[in-house]
Design a protein around this motif. Structure first.
Motif, PDB file in Angstrom:
ATOM      1  N   ALA A 818       0.754  -1.264  -0.152  1.00 43.48           N
ATOM      2  CA  ALA A 818       0.069  -0.113  -0.058  1.00 43.48           C
ATOM      3  C   ALA A 818       0.999   1.351   0.097  1.00 43.48           C
ATOM      4  N   GLN A 819       2.147   1.233   0.662  1.00 41.99           N
ATOM      5  CA  GLN A 819       2.813   2.387   0.768  1.00 41.99           C
ATOM      6  C   GLN A 819       3.613   2.479  -0.596  1.00 41.99           C
ATOM      7  N   VAL A 820       3.892   1.519  -1.376  1.00 43.65           N
ATOM      8  CA  VAL A 820       4.578   1.408  -2.663  1.00 43.65           C
ATOM      9  C   VAL A 820       3.424   1.959  -3.650  1.00 43.65           C
ATOM     10  N   ASP A 821       2.029   1.706  -3.293  1.00 43.23           N
ATOM     11  CA  ASP A 821       0.989   2.325  -4.258  1.00 43.23           C
ATOM     12  C   ASP A 821       1.155   3.908  -4.364  1.00 43.23           C
ATOM     13  N   GLY A 822       1.240   4.405  -2.921  1.00 45.57           N
ATOM     14  CA  GLY A 822       1.275   5.641  -2.770  1.00 45.57           C
ATOM     15  C   GLY A 822       2.474   6.281  -3.104  1.00 45.57           C
ATOM     16  N   ILE A 823       3.502   5.790  -3.070  1.00 40.37           N
ATOM     17  CA  ILE A 823       4.999   6.254  -3.779  1.00 40.37           C
ATOM     18  C   ILE A 823       4.776   6.394  -5.379  1.00 40.37           C
ATOM     19  N   ILE A 824       4.316   5.429  -5.680  1.00 38.39           N
ATOM     20  CA  ILE A 824       4.177   5.483  -7.283  1.00 38.39           C
ATOM     21  C   ILE A 824       3.191   6.417  -7.756  1.00 38.39           C
ATOM     22  N   SER A 825       1.854   6.603  -7.079  1.00 37.40           N
ATOM     23  CA  SER A 825       1.302   7.703  -7.661  1.00 37.40           C
ATOM     24  C   SER A 825       1.756   9.103  -7.020  1.00 37.40           C
ATOM     25  N   GLY A 826       2.295   8.990  -6.114  1.00 36.38           N
ATOM     26  CA  GLY A 826       2.859  10.378  -5.976  1.00 36.38           C
ATOM     27  C   GLY A 826       3.982  10.807  -6.850  1.00 36.38           C
ATOM     28  N   THR A 827       4.601  10.125  -7.216  1.00 33.37           N
ATOM     29  CA  THR A 827       5.748  10.192  -8.274  1.00 33.37           C
ATOM     30  C   THR A 827       5.344  10.503  -9.430  1.00 33.37           C
ATOM     31  N   GLN A 828       3.934  10.170  -9.818  1.00 32.51           N
ATOM     32  CA  GLN A 828       3.503  10.284 -11.179  1.00 32.51           C
ATOM     33  C   GLN A 828       2.552  11.630 -11.076  1.00 32.51           C
ATOM     34  N   PRO A 829       2.512  12.370 -12.253  1.00 38.68           N
ATOM     35  CA  PRO A 829       1.587  13.487 -12.090  1.00 38.68           C
ATOM     36  C   PRO A 829       0.169  13.331 -11.814  1.00 38.68           C
ATOM     37  N   GLY A 830      -0.699  14.404 -11.315  1.00 32.36           N
ATOM     38  CA  GLY A 830      -1.877  14.181 -10.706  1.00 32.36           C
ATOM     39  C   GLY A 830      -2.057  14.348  -9.426  1.00 32.36           C
ATOM     40  N   LEU A 831      -3.197  14.049  -8.980  1.00 32.11           N
ATOM     41  CA  LEU A 831      -3.758  13.996  -7.495  1.00 32.11           C
ATOM     42  C   LEU A 831      -3.589  12.684  -6.619  1.00 32.11           C
ATOM     43  N   THR A 832      -2.921  12.721  -5.752  1.00 33.03           N
ATOM     44  CA  THR A 832      -2.762  11.541  -4.739  1.00 33.03           C
ATOM     45  C   THR A 832      -3.214  11.853  -3.508  1.00 33.03           C
ATOM     46  N   VAL A 833      -4.338  11.005  -2.971  1.00 32.77           N
ATOM     47  CA  VAL A 833      -4.811  11.148  -1.655  1.00 32.77           C
ATOM     48  C   VAL A 833      -4.495   9.814  -0.746  1.00 32.77           C
ATOM     49  N   ILE A 834      -3.601  10.031   0.163  1.00 32.59           N
ATOM     50  CA  ILE A 834      -3.183   8.968   0.851  1.00 32.59           C
ATOM     51  C   ILE A 834      -3.904   8.946   2.195  1.00 32.59           C
ATOM     52  N   VAL A 835      -4.513   8.071   2.747  1.00 36.56           N
ATOM     53  CA  VAL A 835      -5.146   7.929   4.071  1.00 36.56           C
ATOM     54  C   VAL A 835      -4.087   7.329   4.973  1.00 36.56           C
ATOM     55  N   GLY A 836      -3.580   7.866   5.892  1.00 36.39           N
ATOM     56  CA  GLY A 836      -2.815   6.948   6.661  1.00 36.39           C
ATOM     57  C   GLY A 836      -3.134   7.046   8.165  1.00 36.39           C
ATOM     58  N   PRO A 837      -3.516   5.778   8.684  1.00 39.22           N
ATOM     59  CA  PRO A 837      -4.091   5.616  10.084  1.00 39.22           C
ATOM     60  C   PRO A 837      -2.760   5.736  10.870  1.00 39.22           C
ATOM     61  N   PRO A 838      -2.919   5.804  12.190  1.00 41.45           N
ATOM     62  CA  PRO A 838      -2.105   5.807  13.179  1.00 41.45           C
ATOM     63  C   PRO A 838      -1.021   4.984  12.967  1.00 41.45           C
ATOM     64  N   GLY A 839       0.183   5.287  12.808  1.00 39.40           N
ATOM     65  CA  GLY A 839       1.403   4.272  12.864  1.00 39.40           C
ATOM     66  C   GLY A 839       1.708   3.627  11.645  1.00 39.40           C
ATOM     67  N   THR A 840       1.029   4.167  10.446  1.00 41.55           N
ATOM     68  CA  THR A 840       1.228   3.131   9.163  1.00 41.55           C
ATOM     69  C   THR A 840       2.385   4.169   8.336  1.00 41.55           C
ATOM     70  N   GLY A 841       3.055   5.004   8.780  1.00 37.54           N
ATOM     71  CA  GLY A 841       4.147   5.661   8.036  1.00 37.54           C
ATOM     72  C   GLY A 841       3.845   6.458   6.985  1.00 37.54           C
ATOM     73  N   LYS A 842       3.105   7.368   6.819  1.00 33.44           N
ATOM     74  CA  LYS A 842       2.477   8.213   5.930  1.00 33.44           C
ATOM     75  C   LYS A 842       3.739   9.225   5.742  1.00 33.44           C
ATOM     76  N   THR A 843       4.337   9.482   6.837  1.00 31.42           N
ATOM     77  CA  THR A 843       5.469  10.706   6.702  1.00 31.42           C
ATOM     78  C   THR A 843       6.666   9.929   5.924  1.00 31.42           C
ATOM     79  N   ASP A 844       6.916   8.685   6.191  1.00 32.23           N
ATOM     80  CA  ASP A 844       7.937   7.921   5.203  1.00 32.23           C
ATOM     81  C   ASP A 844       7.373   7.733   3.647  1.00 32.23           C
ATOM     82  N   VAL A 845       6.236   7.846   3.601  1.00 30.93           N
ATOM     83  CA  VAL A 845       5.805   7.676   2.037  1.00 30.93           C
ATOM     84  C   VAL A 845       5.861   9.071   1.598  1.00 30.93           C
ATOM     85  N   ALA A 846       5.570  10.103   2.207  1.00 27.65           N
ATOM     86  CA  ALA A 846       5.796  11.487   1.726  1.00 27.65           C
ATOM     87  C   ALA A 846       7.190  11.813   1.325  1.00 27.65           C
TER      88      ALA A 846
END
Length: 1442
Positions: A818-846
Motif C-alpha cells: 500500500a505504501q508503494v502504491d502511494g509512492i508510485i502515485s505520488g511520483t506520477q503527475p496528478g492528484l494523490t490522496v493517501i489515508v494514513g491511519p496511526p502508525g502506518t508511516g505516511k510521513t515515510d511515504v511522503a
C-alpha cells in the motif's frame, strides 16, 4: 494540598460553547425515558428479534411528553443518547407506521445531524424502506394541518438530506425533486421553450424526462407528478406564510429555514441547475422583499438570509455548464437585459417610455431612476410589460400574493438593477475591525447559535459553484471567525481592567491586564496623500507613548518585541453606565457600550522606539545600566479608510475619536496573524487565480472523481527511476501484487537496486454494456488501460568520490504494497490522496515521494505544507536523512528552531549556511591549488575559484581523459596520469586497488573528479551571495532560484501568499502532510502561491497525506464549525466525493492488542511484522497484568465530574488515579519520558497538573511525565505509555465524535490505561466497538507485584491464565493511593539506608488522608492571566456541542 486550580481564560471560553445538556437528570435510573428504553429497546436479550413498536407507547409515553414541552431539544437529545433511532424507531418502522412514528424519526435524525453524528448510515441497510419513509416525509412537508414547528423540523430533515448528496440512498431520493421536470411549473410554455432552446443538452434532458413519464405506469406517473410539483407547491406555501398578517414566531422560523433551504439549493450546481430558473420565474426574491414578514423590524435574521439567497440567485455563472462569468461577461449580460427592456419599451410603450428606451445603461440600472420611468405606466401596462419581458405577472389563486402594481414594479426593478459582484462585496469589506463591525448584530447572532435557527452565513458544501464562490465563502467565514476571536479577546481584557469613573469624571482602570496599557491617545505624525484613483490617504502614521515603568520585566519585554506589521487595537473606553439608571428609562446601550467601548480602531506597528527615539535593537534588555526604563514609543500605521471617515465626521462637528482613545490592546503573536491571512484570501477572491486545469473539476466536486488521478491523465510518465524505494528483488515482487514483474530486455534474472520501472500497458477488451445517456456519479469509471505488467531495468550508480561522506544516503524502510502504491502515485503527475491511519508511516511515504521527484525531475520544485511546525519538522528531518543535497532545502517560518538537525534550514539560516560552506569549499580550492603547485590567491572568493577551475582543473582532467581513452592505455599509465593524487592523500588509501583493472580505475577516477567538480558547482551557487549584500535580496534569490524543496506551514503560506507570489516564485509539486487537519482555504492557498503561466497554473502534482478519521481542523466558534462547516478540510471533502484514495494498511506503532481498539475504524488495517517480533512488543508491562485496561473510577469524596465554573469540567477521582498510576510506574523504574498523561478536557488537564505539582514535582523519585495535555493537542504524537482520563460521569460528551476517541486510543505504543465511568461509555452507540473490546477485561486495575521495569514476562505465556503470581486488584483510587504510599515509603527508607541516614516519615499523606479539596477555581485577577499565558496560545481544546 495542591495549589488552587485557576480557570484558564481561553479554554474556559472554548468549553463554554459546549451547551451542556444532561441526558438523564440525576442519573440514568431516575429518567422516565431511560426506564422506557430499558423496557422496550435497551432490555438485555441474546435473541435478535424483530423490533415491534407499540403505537400507544409511542403516542402516550414519548410523543405526548415531547409535545408538552414543544419538542425541547434537551428531551430529544436524551432520547437520542438512549439510541432510540437505531434500536427502536428505525428497526420498528414499516409502511404502516403512523405519522408520530415518522416525525419522531425525523426529530431524532435532526438531533444527530446537529450533533455531527453519523446519520444516514443507519438507513443504508434498508434502502427500500428508507425510500418509502422519505416519500412520506416529503408529503408531510406539504401537510398544512401540521404545526409550523413540526413542519420546520421536517424541513430541517430535507435540508440535511440535500447537504448529504454524497450518500447514495439520499441522492437517489433528492435528485428527482430538482430535475428538469420541475420546469413544468414555469409561468408559460413559451418561456420554457425559449429556455430549452438555449442548449442542446437541455432539450435532450427534457425529452428524456418526457419519455420516462410516458413509459411509466399509473403509479409511477403519480410519483413523477408529485416529484415535479413538490418544490413548486412548497414555494407557494412559503409565500402564504410570508404574507400571512397573523404570522406567529414559529411561522417566521419556518420561513427562515425555508430561505436557508433555497440558499442551499442555489449554492450547489447539481441542485441549482434547474431550480434557479424556477425560483426566478416565481419572483421569489421580490416576493420575500415585499412581504410583511420581511418588513417587520424584528425579523433581522430573515432579511440577512434574504441577502444571502439574493447573492446565490444572481451569482455570475452559467447554470447549465457551470462556467463562471468574468466581470466583463457579467456586465455584458446585465446590459443585454437592459437592452431587452429598452427594445420592448420602444416597441410597445413608445409614447411613455421613449426616454427610458434612449437612455444609457448607467442611468437606468439604478432603482430610483428606473422607478421614475415606470411611473408613467398604468397598472395594466406594468403587467403587460412584465409579460412581454417573460416575467411572471400572476400566481395561483391559492397564494396570498397579489400581483399588483407595487409588486410587479418591484419585480421589474429587481430584474434590471445593477448588483454588486461577489468580488466587489469582498473588496468593500475591511479586514481591520471597528467597534461597529465587531459588535454588529449579525455577528453577535452567531455567538448564540444553538442549532434552533439558521444563520445568515455561507456554508462550505460538498461542491462549489466556482473557485471564486469557494474563495468568497471562505473570506466571509474566516473574517467572521477572526472578528469573533478579537471581540472575545477585547471583552476579556476589559473585564480584567475593570474600568471605573474617577472623581474628575475620567475613566480609570482598577484592574490589570498584561495585554493592555492605558495611553493618552495617539499623536498623528503624518497623513500621506491618496494615490491616484483612490480617495483615502495612502498612509496615516501616528506615535503612541507607552509607560512601561510599572511592568514586570517579562511583560515589558513582550511590549518591546513587536514585529513589523503586528496589529494592535486602540480603544476609547468609558466606564459603563449604572444599570439602575437604565432601569429608570435610560436608552438601552449597545453590546459594545455595555462593556464601556465607545470606539475601537486597529493599527499596525512599524517600529518600537526607546525614550530617546532610538529603534530598539535588542528587545530583551532589562535596564541598559540606566535603571528601569519608563517610556517606549510605538510608531504605527492607522487604518487609513477609517481615518478618512473619522475626519469627515470631525468636519461635520462631531468629536475627534483619536483624542478620546485611552487604551491600547495587543494579542499574542500566534493569535494575531488574521490580517495577512484575510488579505491573502481576499486578493485571491479578487484575482481570478485559476486552478490547474486537471484539478479544477475535481476540486469543485463535479465530473469524474477519479479524473485527476494519474491513471486518467494523458501526461502519465512511462518510465520512472525508483532508486532506493525497493530494497531488493523480493521486496519489489512483494510490493506489486497482481502485476507481472519482468526484467527488461538488457538484463536477465533477478538483480539488486536501483530499479527503473516501466509499465507495459495492455489494452483490455471492451466489455459490452448497455449504452446509457446518464452517467451516475457513484458508478465506477471504466479504466481505458490497465497496466498489469511491469518491466524492470537497472543501472550502475555513479561513483561520487573516495570519501565515506560521498556515499549516497539510502532508504532502509521496507515499504508495504500500500505504501508503494502511494509512492508510485505520488511520483506520477496528478492528484494523490493517501489515508494514513496511526502508525502506518505516511510521513515515510511522503519523504520517499519527495526523494523520487527530486532525483527524477531535477528541474522541478516541490512545496511541502503541514498544519503544524512539529509535523513539518518531522518530515524535514527525514528528508535531511535521504540523498538530497542540503543546498536545495529551504524551510520558511520559525519552526526550524525545533529541528533536531545540525544544519539550520530557515531562509536566513540557509544564507548563512551558504556562506559557511563557502569557507570550507574555498579551503578545498587552496588544497587543489597546492596539488597543482599553482601560485596565487585562488581560494579568496567563489569568483577566483571559478577562474582556477577553468585554468587548472578542467584542462588537467581533459588531459587525463585523453590518456584514459587511448587504446593502448594500461592501468598503470592511467593511474600515473591521474592529476589529483596529492589532493586525495587524506582519502582512504590506497586510492586505486593494486589489482584493479582498467574499468575500475577509470570509475574511481571519475568519482574523484565528481567530488572535485562538486566543489566548484557549490561555489558557483554561492557566487550570487557574494554579489548581493542585502539580506532581503539574498533570501529572495534563495527562494526563487536555488531551493528545490521549500517547506512551510499552511499558516505561513496563507500569511505570505502575496509576498511569495510577487517574487515570481514558481513550483511544480505540492505535498501536504496532516492535510485532514488543515482548513479548506489553507489547503487551497498553497495551490495558488504562484502566478499563472500563459493563463495556466504550472502545477503537476498534488499529494495529500492525512487521516479524516482523526480530528478535523480547529474552529473555535460553534456556529462556524457546525453550521457553516468551516472545519471541513479539502482532504475529507475529496474522500466524501469519492476521489480514489490509497489506504495504508499496516501499522507499526502499537502492540496489535492496543491497535485493535481503533483498527476497526479503518479498511483492513493490519500490523507490520515488527510489532509481532520485536521484544518490546512481546514483553508484558512491568507491574501490570494487562497492556491495556479500562479502569472504572467511582465517585471520589461523593463526587464524579465537577464544574467549579460553568463548562470547566474536572474529575478529581480520575486526576488522583492518573497520578497514582504514574507514581506507581516511576517506583517500578519506568522512565518519566516514556509516560504521557492525556485528558479529554482542559479543566481536567489543569487539575492533573496541580495534583502532579503537589505529589510529584518536587520529589526526585517521581518527577513529571513527558507531557500532560489534552487529546486534541496530542494528535500526531505518541509515547510508549499513556494514561487517559475520560473525565465525564454524566454523559459521554464530545467523545461521541468518534474521531476524537480514535486519536485518544492511538497515542500509546506499549501500554494504555483508561480511566472512566463504565456505565456512561459502554452504552454509547458510536463507541460500542471500542468499548466492547476494552470491557472484555476486568474494569478494576490489575497489578503484578514483585517486579521492576523492564519486565521479563512474555505476554504469550500469559494467554488464558486466570491469575498471575503476585497479581493484586486495586479496588478504587484510595486503595491504589495507599499502595503507592507504602511503596514510596519503602523506597525512601531504602534510599536513606543506602546513604546511612535515619528513617523518616513521608511529608505527603496517602490519597484518602487528604482532607482539603482540590480543584478550587479562581476566576479573576492578575495571577489568572499569568496562568493563561501558555494556554492563550493554544487552539480549541476538548469541547462538546449541543
Amino acid at each position: 494540598m495542591p495549589p488552587r486550580t485557576r480557570v484558564k481564560g481561553k479554554e474556559k471560553e472554548q468549553e463554554k460553547q459546549e451547551q451542556e445538556v444532561q441526558t438523564v437528570p440525576g442519573g440514568l435510573d431516575e429518567s422516565a425515558f431511560a426506564q422506557l428504553a430499558r423496557t422496550h429497546w435497551l432490555k438485555p436479550s441474546k435473541k435478535t428479534t424483530k423490533v415491534k413498536v407499540k403505537p400507544d407507547v409511542l403516542k402516550t409515553e414519548i410523543w405526548d411528553v415531547l409535545e408538552k414541552d414543544d419538542f425541547k431539544f434537551s428531551d430529544l437529545l436524551s432520547l437520542e443518547n438512549l439510541h432510540i433511532l437505531e434500536s427502536y424507531l428505525w428497526p420498528g418502522y414499516t409502511e404502516d407506521s403512523n405519522n408520530h412514528h415518522v416525525i419522531l424519526i425525523v426529530l431524532i435524525t435532526n438531533v444527530k445531524a446537529r450533533e455531527h453524528l453519523q446519520t444516514w448510515g443507519i438507513f443504508v441497510d434498508n434502502a427500500v424502506e428508507f425510500s418509502g419513509l422519505f416519500r412520506r416525509i416529503l408529503s408531510m412537508t406539504l401537510d398544512l394541518t401540521l404545526s409550523a414547528n413540526i413542519r420546520t423540523h421536517l424541513l430541517s430533515f430535507i435540508i440535511s438530506a440535500f447537504q448529504s448528496l454524497d450518500n447514495g440512498i439520499v441522492r437517489k431520493e433528492c435528485a428527482p425533486l430538482v430535475s428538469i421536470s420541475i420546469w413544468h411549473n414555469l409561468s408559460s410554455e413559451g418561456k420554457r421553450e425559449r429556455r430549452l432552446d438555449q442548449s442542446v443538452q437541455l432539450r435532450k434532458a427534457w425529452r428524456a424526462a418526457a419519455k420516462r413519464y410516458d413509459a411509466a405506469d399509473d403509479v409511477v406517473k403519480a410519483r413523477l407528478r408529485f416529484e415535479r410539483s413538490w418544490l413548486f407547491t412548497l414555494v407557494l406555501d412559503f409565500f402564504n406564510q410570508l404574507f400571512n398578517e397573523k404570522s406567529k414566531a414559529d411561522n417566521v422560523i419556518y420561513c427562515e429555514r425555508f430561505i436557508e433551504f433555497l440558499s442551499d439549493l442555489q449554492s450547489q450546481l447539481p441542485t441549482r441547475r434547474y431550480v434557479n430558473t424556477l425560483l426566478q420565474d416565481l419572483n421569489v426574491l421580490s416576493a420575500i422583499r415585499m412581504s410583511p414578514a420581511f418588513n417587520d423590524e424584528d425579523n433581522g435574521l430573515l432579511r440577512d438570509l434574504y441577502s444571502l439567497l439574493k447573492h446565490y440567485t444572481h451569482f455570475p455563472i452559467d447554470d447549465y455548464t457551470g462556467i463562471q462569468h468574468s466581470r466583463t461577461e457579467a456586465y455584458e449580460r446585465h446590459c443585454a437585459t437592459l437592452a431587452s427592456l429598452q427594445r420592448v419599451a420602444l416597441k410597445h410603450f413608445k409614447d411613455k417610455l421613449t426616454v427610458l428606451a434612449l437612455s444609457n445603461y448607467g442611468s437606468i440600472d439604478r432603482r430610483s431612476e428606473l422607478e421614475d420611468h415606470l411611473r408613467a405606466l398604468t397598472d395594466e401596462e406594468i403587467s403587460e410589460l412584465c409579460n412581454l419581458l417573460d416575467l411572471r405577472n400572476s400566481y395561483p389563486a391559492s397564494t396570498k400574493i397579489v400581483a399588483d402594481r407595487q409588486f410587479l414594479t418591484e419585480v421589474l426593478l429587481s430584474s434590471h438593477e445593477k448588483r454588486k459582484t461577489f468580488q466587489e462585496t469582498a473588496r468593500d469589506l475591511s479586514v481591520l475591525p471597528t467597534e461597529l463591525t465587531l459588535f454588529e448584530p449579525a455577528l453577535l447572532r452567531n455567538d448564540n447559535y444553538d442549532g434552533s435557527q439558521p444563520l445568515a452565513i455561507p456554508k462550505l458544501n460538498l461542491q462549489y459553484l466556482t473557485v471564486g464562490d469557494f474563495l468568497w465563502r471562505s473570506f466571509i467565514l474566516h473574517r467572521c471567525e477572526s472578528f469573533y476571536e478579537i471581540r472575545k479577546h477585547v471583552e476579556d481584557v476589559i473585564k480584567r481592567l475593570r474600568p471605573t469613573v474617577g472623581r474628575n469624571g475620567q475613566t480609570g482602570f482598577d484592574g490589570f491586564s498584561k495585554l493592555a496599557l492605558p495611553i493618552s491617545g495617539p499623536a498623528i505624525m503624518e497623513v500621506v496623500p491618496a494615490l491616484v484613483g483612490d480617495d483615502k490617504p495612502s498612509a496615516v502614521r501616528a506615535e503612541i507613548t507607552l509607560d512601561v515603568s510599572r511592568l514586570a520585566d517579562n511583560v515589558r519585554a513582550e511590549w518591546e518585541s513587536f514585529r513589523q506589521d503586528d496589529v494592535i487595537f486602540l480603544l476609547a473606553v468609558q466606564a459603563p453606565d449604572d444599570p439602575k439608571a437604565l432601569a429608570n428609562g435610560g436608552i438601552t446601550p449597545s453590546d459594545a457600550h455595555k462593556l464601556g467601548i465607545k470606539y475601537l480602531r486597529a493599527a499596525e506597528v512599524t517600529q518600537v522606539l526607546d525614550d530617546k527615539g532610538r529603534v530598539l535593537k535588542y528587545q530583551g534588555n532589562l535596564s541598559n545600566g540606566h535603571g528601569r526604563p519608563r517610556i517606549r514609543r510605538l510608531q504605527v500605521k492607522l487604518d487609513a479608510a477609517m481615518y478618512k471617515e473619522d475626519m469627515e465626521r470631525v468636519g461635520q462637528g462631531k468629536p475627534n475619536i483619536y483624542e478620546t482613545i485611552n487604551l491600547v490592546v495587543r494579542r499574542r503573536g500566534r493569535e494575531n496573524n488574521f490580517k495577512p491571512v484575510l488579505e491573502s484570501i481576499r486578493s485571491l477572491t479578487l484575482s481570478d487565480v485559476p486552478l490547474a486545469s486537471w484539478l479544477h473539476e475535481v476540486f469543485l466536486g463535479y465530473g469524474d472523481p477519479a479524473g485527476a488521478t494519474y491513471t486518467h491523465l494523458s501526461n502519465r510518465i512511462k518510465q520512472v527511476d525508483y532508486r532506493d524505494t525497493f530494497l531488493d528483488w523480493q521486496h519489489l515482487i512483494e510490493s506489486l501484487p497482481g502485476k507481472t514483474v519482468e526484467p527488461s530486455g538488457d538484463v536477465d534474472g533477478s538483480f539488486g537496486p536501483p530499479y527503473v520501472l516501466q509499465n507495459v500497458e495492455r489494452i483490455a477488451e471492451a466489455v459490452p454494456t448497455k449504452p446509457s445517456k446518464k452517467r451516475r456519479r457513484d458508478a465506477e469509471p471504466a479504466a481505458k488501460v490497465e497496466p498489469d505488467a511491469v518491466e524492470v531495468g537497472t543501472y550502475k550508480s555513479p561513483n561520487n568520490g573516495p570519501y565515506p561522506t560521498d556515499a549516497p544516503k539510502l532508504n532502509h524502510v521496507r515499504f508495504t504494497p500500500a505504501q508503494v502504491d502511494g509512492i508510485i502515485s505520488g511520483t506520477q503527475p496528478g492528484l494523490t490522496v493517501i489515508v494514513g491511519p496511526p502508525g502506518t508511516g505516511k510521513t515515510d511515504v511522503a519523504t520517499q515521494i519527495i526523494n523520487n521527484i527530486y532525483h527524477n525531475f531535477p528541474n522541478q520544485r516541490t512545496l511541502l505544507i503541514a498544519h503544524s511546525n512539529q509535523a513539518l519538522n518531522q518530515l524535514f528531518q527525514k528528508i535531511v536523512a535521504l540523498d538530497i543535497d542540503e543546498r536545495h532545502l529551504l524551510r520558511l517560518g520559525h519552526g526550524e528552531e525545533e529541528l533536531d538537525t545540525e544544519a539550520n534550514f530557515s531562509k536566513h539560516g540557509r544564507v548563512e549556511s551558504f556562506l559557511e560552506n563557502r569557507g570550507s569549499y574555498l579551503y578545498e580550492v587552496n588544497r587543489l591549488a597546492a596539488n597543482f603547485g599553482a601560485p596565487g590567491a585562488h581560494g579568496d572568493s567563489a569568483e577566483t575559484a571559478g577562474y582556477f577551475n577553468l585554468v587548472y582543473v578542467e584542462p588537467a582532467w581533459t588531459r587525463f581523459e585523453e590518456v584514459a581513452k587511448a587504446s593502448d592505455s594500461t592501468p598503470e599509465s592511467i593511474m600515473e596520469a591521474f592529476p589529483f593524487y596529492n589532493y586525495f592523500s587524506n582519502a582512504p588509501q590506497p586510492l586505486f586497488p593494486p589489482d584493479a583493472d582498467k574499468e575500475t580505475i577509470i570509475d574511481i577516477a571519475n568519482g574523484c573528479y565528481r567530488h572535485v567538480s562538486k566543489i566548484f558547482t557549490e561555489l558557483a551557487d554561492v557566487r550570487p551571495f557574494e554579489i548581493l549584500h542585502r539580506d532581503r535580496d539574498r533570501s529572495n534569490f534563495l527562494l526563487t532560484n536555488e531551493a528545490r524543496i521549500i517547506a512551510m506551514t499552511s499558516t505561513h503560506a496563507a500569511m505570505r501568499r502575496q509576498e511569495i507570489a510577487g517574487l515570481g516564485f514558481h513550483y511544480d509539486n505540492v505535498i501536504m502532510e496532516e492535510a485532514a487537519q488543515i482548513t479548506e482555504i489553507e489547503n487551497f492557498i498553497p495551490l495558488a502561491l504562484q502566478k499563472p503561466k500563459n493563463g495556466e497554473m504550472p502545477l503537476q502534482r498534488v499529494v495529500l497525506c492525512g487521516d479524516h478519521f482523526q480530528n478535523s481542523p480547529v474552529i473555535q466558534n460553534l456556529a462556524f464549525r457546525q453550521y457553516a462547516n468551516l472545519e471541513q478540510s479539502l482532504f475529507s471533502r475529496l474522500v466524501r466525493l469519492g476521489v480514489p484514495t490509497i489506504d495504508l494498511d499496516q501499522q507499526g506503532r502499537a502492540r496489535p492488542s492496543i491497535a485493535s481498539l481503533y483498527s476497526w475504524r479503518y479498511k483492513n488495517l493490519g500490523n507490520l511484522p515488527v510489532v509481532s517480533t520485536e521484544m518490546e512488543y512481546l514483553t508484558a508491562n512491568a507491574g501490570f497484568k494487562y497492556d491495556y485496561q479500562f479502569i472504572q473510577v467511582e465517585d471520589y469524596k461523593s463526587k464524579g465530574e465537577n464544574e467549579p465554573t460553568p463548562h470547566f469540567i474536572q474529575n478529581l477521582g480520575e486526576a488522583e488515579y492518573a497520578v497514582a498510576i504514574f507514581q506507581y510506574m516511576r517506583l517500578l523504574g519506568y522512565p518519566a519520558s516514556k509516560i504521557s498523561i492525556l485528558a479529554t478536557y482542559a479543566g481536567q488537564r489543569a487539575l492533573i497538573k496541580d495534583v502532579l505539582a503537589h505529589r510529584c514535582a518536587k520529589n526526585p523519585i517521581f518527577g513529571l511525565p513527558k507531557i500532560v495535555t489534552t487529546v486534541d493537542k496530542y494528535q500526531g504524537e505518541q509515547n510508549d505509555y499513556v494514561i487517559l482520563s475520560l473525565t465525564r460521569t454524566s454523559r459521554v460528551g464530545y467523545l461521541r465524535d468518534i474521531r476524537r476517541l480514535t486519536v485518544a486510543l492511538s497515542r500509546a505504543r506499549l501500554g494504555l490505561y483508561i480511566l472512566g465511568r463504565r456505565e456512561v461509555f459502554e452504552s454509547c452507540y458510536e463507541l460500542k466497538q471500542a468499548f466492547d473490546i476494552l470491557l472484555a477485561r476486568p474494569d478494576k486495575l490489575q497489578l503484578v507485584t514483585g517486579e521492576l521495569f523492564p519486565s521479563q514476562r512474555l505476554l504469550s505465556d500469559e494467554e488464558g491464565v486466570e491469575e498471575l503470581p503476585g497479581q493484586a486488584q486495586m479496588e478504587n483510587v484510595e486503595h491504589l493511593g495507599k499502595y503507592v504510599f507504602d511503596m514510596t515509603n519503602s523506597k525512601v527508607q531504602q534510599l536513606r539506608a543506602e546513604r546511612g541516614l535515619p528513617e523518616a516519615e513521608l511529608s505527603i499523606m496517602p490519597i484518602e488522608e487528604e482532607d482539603e479539596e482540590v480543584g478550587f477555581v479562581e476566576q479573576e485577577g492578575e495571577v489568572e492571566e499569568d496562568v493563561d499565558e501558555a494556554i492563550m496560545q493554544e487552539d480549541f481544546e476538548a469541547e462538546e456541542e449541543s
